[in-house]
Design an enzyme around this catalytic site. Structure first.
Site, PDB file in Angstrom:
ATOM      1  N   ASP A 121     -19.822  85.758  39.524  1.00 22.98           N
ATOM      2  CA  ASP A 121     -20.084  86.804  38.535  1.00 22.98           C
ATOM      3  C   ASP A 121     -20.059  88.209  39.133  1.00 22.98           C
ATOM      4  O   ASP A 121     -20.713  89.125  38.645  1.00 22.98           O
ATOM      5  CB  ASP A 121     -21.420  86.548  37.825  1.00 22.98           C
ATOM      6  CG  ASP A 121     -22.609  86.575  38.771  1.00 22.98           C
ATOM      7  OD1 ASP A 121     -22.397  86.721  39.993  1.00 22.98           O
ATOM      8  OD2 ASP A 121     -23.753  86.455  38.290  1.00 22.98           O
ATOM      9  N   LYS A 175     -34.371  93.328  45.343  1.00 21.20           N
ATOM     10  CA  LYS A 175     -34.937  93.956  44.143  1.00 21.20           C
ATOM     11  C   LYS A 175     -36.324  94.566  44.396  1.00 21.20           C
ATOM     12  O   LYS A 175     -37.328  94.149  43.824  1.00 21.20           O
ATOM     13  CB  LYS A 175     -35.012  92.939  42.998  1.00 21.20           C
ATOM     14  CG  LYS A 175     -33.640  92.404  42.595  1.00 21.20           C
ATOM     15  CD  LYS A 175     -33.711  91.368  41.502  1.00 21.20           C
ATOM     16  CE  LYS A 175     -32.316  90.859  41.173  1.00 21.20           C
ATOM     17  NZ  LYS A 175     -32.321  89.757  40.196  1.00 21.20           N
TER      18      LYS A 175
END
Length: 415
Positions: A121, A175
């Protein structure tokens, strides 16, 4: 450069049906990796990039989909590229690094000197030969493709700090809650087989901790240690973070485009990026026409050879039209993906939209999104077999399969 005897294998992680929920309703019909971007399945773009790696022996796709869902594609792409492509189904989640380790014996069959690892992806130009050359120069265990992003969006990804002169990875955090760096992990890697020793080391460490917990009340209170199985190893937290700053991992920065394809909106954006890339890599795939004998084409447009487009239609920019689609007289298409067997009738308009398989859009109808690729209703999506009747307007909406629309809708999700 390496010797001609050195062989390389590539692994592409394709995920599974439970992972593609944000891609609905499009993933209801087809595995997300096979959804077409710029006229080719999503996974085709990293696969064709792997073809350019020197001494490539084999390409493996690893995921949770049933093998039958990939069988036809894997067979056809192997024949087309004349490179063996094989699908490997994971029996259970092992983590991004654990999945690689789970198939280590197969991956090492060709005794490769290097192993590429790519995520399906990811949308980019995949500068794999250049990465491999830089990796050999660095002399480390692994090299990570990195990109510069805005400080506002960096926290959505793995942020990293690299030595500006040697490109050694000095710090990595996945993150983070506070800003660390505007350089992010692109999800494309090249490793030496030493990566398997590093993954095994994490598993061994977990087993040792598990043994320690039996005799230590302090360890028994540590929730992180208790929750992860010994064979579940994450590439980012378990490999990249602890090995940063130890002269084993390096970075290669791409100055080209890079995006992550998590939602249908991003798939439309990425289809446009791949269409733009065709102008330099595969110009024969792009349509052309001035309205005299064929439709008027502006910008980058892909039209499948079996599609029928009326000469008075105006198509582009950023339009991909799939097999057996029929585009009527006076139709106007801008920034859209038209899937197989769609019919768009006379004078209909489609802008910032994805039109699902076997759907139809009536005369003088309008299917349009605002063009914000990052929001849920930023583009309009029609699922499979949706019928938009004549003179109906559909704006910023998602329509699930097998619906008929005879009234106009705006900013709605039609179940």
């Amino acid at each position: 450069m390496g010797s001609s005897e050195e062989r390389v294998v590539a692994v592409i992680m394709v995920g599974g049906p439970t992972k593609g929920t944000r891609f609905r309703p499009l993933s209801l019909n087809i595995p997300k990796p096979l959804f077409p971007l710029a006229g080719q399945p999503m996974v085709h773009h990293p696969i064709s990039a792997c073809k350019k790696i020197p001494n490539l022996a084999q390409i493996y796709l690893i995921g949770f989909y049933e093998e039958r869902e990939f069988a036809i594609y894997v067979s056809s792409i192997s024949n087309e590229l004349r490179i063996p492509v094989r699908y490997l189904k994971e029996d259970k989640p092992h983590g991004s690094a654990g999945g690689l380790y789970n198939f280590r014996d197969l991956l090492m069959e060709d005794s490769p000197s290097h192993i590429f690892l790519l995520n399906c992806d990811v949308c980019c130009s995949f500068p794999l030969p250049e990465m491999l050359e830089a990796h050999r120069r660095y002399g480390g265990m692994g090299t990570i493709l990195v990109s510069k992003v805005s400080a506002e969006t960096a926290s959505e990804f793995g942020e990293l700090v690299a030595d500006p002169e040697t490109n050694e990875l000095l710090h990595y955090t996945e993150k983070p809650e506070t800003f660390v760096s505007d350089r992010i992990n692109c999800g494309v890697y090249v490793f030496t087989p030493d990566i398997f020793n590093a993954i095994q080391g994490v598993s061994t460490q977990r087993k040792d901790r598990a043994n320690l917990r039996r005799v230590s009340s302090f360890e028994a209170l540590q929730p992180v240690n208790r929750s992860l199985p010994t064979d579940f190893v994450r590439l980012d937290q378990d490999i990249l973070t602890p090995l940063a700053g130890k002269k084993q991992l390096y970075t290669y920065e791409t100055m080209d485009f890079w995006e992550q394809i998590k939602t249908p909106g991003m798939s439309l954006k990425c289809s446009g990026l791949y269409l733009a890339q065709y102008s330099s890599t595969s110009p024969h795939l792009l349509a052309s026409g001035d309205g005299s004998k064929t439709a008027t084409i502006s910008g980058d447009v892909y039209i499948h050879p079996s599609a029928k487009v009326h000469p008075t239609a105006k198509i582009g920019p950023n339009v991909s039209i799939s097999a057996n689609a029929r585009i009527g007289a006076g139709a106007r298409l801008i920034s859209c993906i038209i899937l197989d067997d769609v019919e768009i009738k006379e004078n209909a308009v489609v802008i910032h939209a994805i039109v699902g398989w076997k759907s139809s859009i009536g005369r003088w109808s309008r299917v349009q999104g605002v063009g914000d690729y990052n929001t849920k209703l930023g583009i309009t999506i029609l699922g499979e077999s949706v019928a938009v009747e004549d003179e109906v307007v559909v704006i910023n909406s998602i329509v699930l399969p097998n619906k008929t629309l005879n009234v106009s809708v705006q900013e709605e999700i039609l179940l």
